[in-house]
Design a protein around this motif. Structure first.
Motif, short mmCIF file in Angstrom:
data_model
loop_
_atom_site.label_atom_id
_atom_site.label_comp_id
_atom_site.label_asym_id
_atom_site.label_seq_id
_atom_site.Cartn_x
_atom_site.Cartn_y
_atom_site.Cartn_z
N ILE A 162 0.83 -1.20 0.00
CA ILE A 162 0.00 0.00 0.00
C ILE A 162 0.87 1.26 0.00
CG2 ILE A 162 -1.63 1.37 1.38
CD1 ILE A 162 -2.86 -1.30 2.30
N VAL A 163 1.88 1.27 0.87
CA VAL A 163 2.78 2.43 0.95
C VAL A 163 3.56 2.59 -0.35
CG1 VAL A 163 4.80 3.38 2.13
CG2 VAL A 163 2.96 2.33 3.45
N ALA A 164 4.04 1.47 -0.91
CA ALA A 164 4.82 1.54 -2.15
C ALA A 164 3.96 2.05 -3.31
CB ALA A 164 5.39 0.16 -2.48
N THR A 165 2.72 1.61 -3.37
CA THR A 165 1.82 2.09 -4.43
C THR A 165 1.56 3.58 -4.28
OG1 THR A 165 0.75 -0.09 -4.56
CG2 THR A 165 -0.45 1.78 -5.49
N PHE A 166 1.35 4.01 -3.03
CA PHE A 166 1.16 5.44 -2.76
C PHE A 166 2.38 6.23 -3.22
CE2 PHE A 166 1.99 9.00 0.14
CZ PHE A 166 0.85 9.77 -0.06
N ASN A 167 3.59 5.76 -2.86
CA ASN A 167 4.82 6.45 -3.25
C ASN A 167 5.01 6.44 -4.77
OD1 ASN A 167 5.63 7.14 -0.66
ND2 ASN A 167 6.80 5.26 -0.36
N TYR A 168 4.69 5.31 -5.39
CA TYR A 168 4.85 5.19 -6.84
C TYR A 168 3.98 6.22 -7.57
CZ TYR A 168 4.45 3.20 -11.53
OH TYR A 168 4.44 3.03 -12.88
N ARG A 169 2.70 6.26 -7.20
CA ARG A 169 1.78 7.19 -7.86
C ARG A 169 2.18 8.63 -7.61
NH1 ARG A 169 -4.07 4.31 -6.56
NH2 ARG A 169 -3.82 2.56 -8.03
N ARG A 170 2.59 8.92 -6.38
CA ARG A 170 2.96 10.29 -6.04
C ARG A 170 4.23 10.72 -6.77
NH1 ARG A 170 6.19 12.58 -2.33
NH2 ARG A 170 5.66 14.69 -1.70
N THR A 171 5.23 9.84 -6.82
CA THR A 171 6.46 10.17 -7.50
C THR A 171 6.24 10.36 -8.99
OG1 THR A 171 7.73 8.92 -5.85
CG2 THR A 171 8.85 9.45 -7.90
N LYS A 172 5.41 9.50 -9.61
CA LYS A 172 5.10 9.65 -11.03
C LYS A 172 4.41 10.98 -11.31
CE LYS A 172 5.34 6.87 -13.96
NZ LYS A 172 6.36 6.64 -15.02
#
Length: 259
Positions: A162-172
């Motif tokens: 969940i945290v990784a997906t949040f970071n991925y979307r935010r960084t993109k």
């Protein structure tokens, strides 16, 4: 190592009335929070550095126009600009680097069967059904993925995902905003036809959105106590960055692993 073991045991004793058999796991979470509080000034400084780098983008765009046909000269000019403005292009890595000693302390504490001349009793302490000194492979051998121990890891994997997906979307989103603001350069100079503003940084930014997912491998292969540190720190980082960078749509954090 003995002093650190005593610290963990002392915290666990204080938390025992609230968390009972999982008091040592709770002590590790509390210890992680304490480390992150100590590192927080570095994280704030990193955010200020991101703002400073964002402010340099117009001047870097001018350098691109001037030296666009000479990549080596462009890179040198950009590095000189960063040096003149006292802006480090990699300052965002510092919070992660300063956390490494705490991580390795936990790793070694829960990897050794003995501390000094005594048996390491901390290895038998648990997070619910899973011993803090065990790894995911041990849980798979004792009940499988959905056994009592395996479910503890499933819970950690879900949190990390969940945290990784949040970071991925935010960084993109942040990289896209940066590219839109400076189309010629792309995010950190990572445009298809552009040379990186800082040598090697273009390659880093291509991998950066995926780095949080590497935490899944760490959780799977280190002792549960160290995995708990990583999960807690990663979750803290996601919340911290969301707050510190909330008004910076075009700034991309330079590190996204533990930091």
């Amino acid at each position: 190592m003995s002093a650190f073991a005593s610290l963990v045991e002392g915290l666990a004793e204080l938390l025992g009335p609230l968390f009972h058999d999982s008091a040592t796991a709770a002590a590790i979470v509390l210890f992680t929070a304490f480390v992150r509080l100590l590192v927080h000034p570095l994280s704030r400084a990193s955010a200020r550095g991101q703002r400073a780098r964002a402010a340099l983008q117009p001047r870097i765009a001018e350098l691109r126009k001037k030296h666009g046909k000479n990549p080596e000269k462009l890179q040198k000019a950009v590095l000189e600009l960063h040096a003149a403005e006292k802006v480090s292009p990699l300052s965002g890595c510092l919070p992660s680097l300063f956390q490494l000693p705490a991580f390795f302390l936990l790793y070694h504490l829960f990897s050794n069967s003995r501390i000094g001349d005594e048996a390491n009793s901390l290895l038998a302490h648990k997070l619910f059904a899973a011993p803090l000194g065990d790894r995911w492979a041990d849980a798979l051998g004792d009940g499988g993925v959905f056994g009592a121990q395996g479910l503890v890891y499933v819970g950690l994997f879900v949190i990390v995902a969940i945290v990784a997906t949040f970071n991925y979307r935010r960084t993109k989103r942040m990289m896209a905003a940066s590219a839109a603001a400076n189309p010629a350069a792309g995010a950190f100079g990572g445009g298809q036809d552009a040379q990186p503003q800082v040598p090697g940084l273009g390659a880093i930014t291509k991998v950066m959105p995926l780095m949080s997912f590497f935490t899944l491998l760490t959780v799977a292969f280190v002792p549960l106590a160290a995995a708990l540190y990583v999960v807690t720190s990663t979750t803290w980082s996601a919340v911290e960055r969301a707050v510190l960078y909330r008004d910076m749509p075009g700034a991309v954090p330079a590190a996204a692993v533990m930091g």
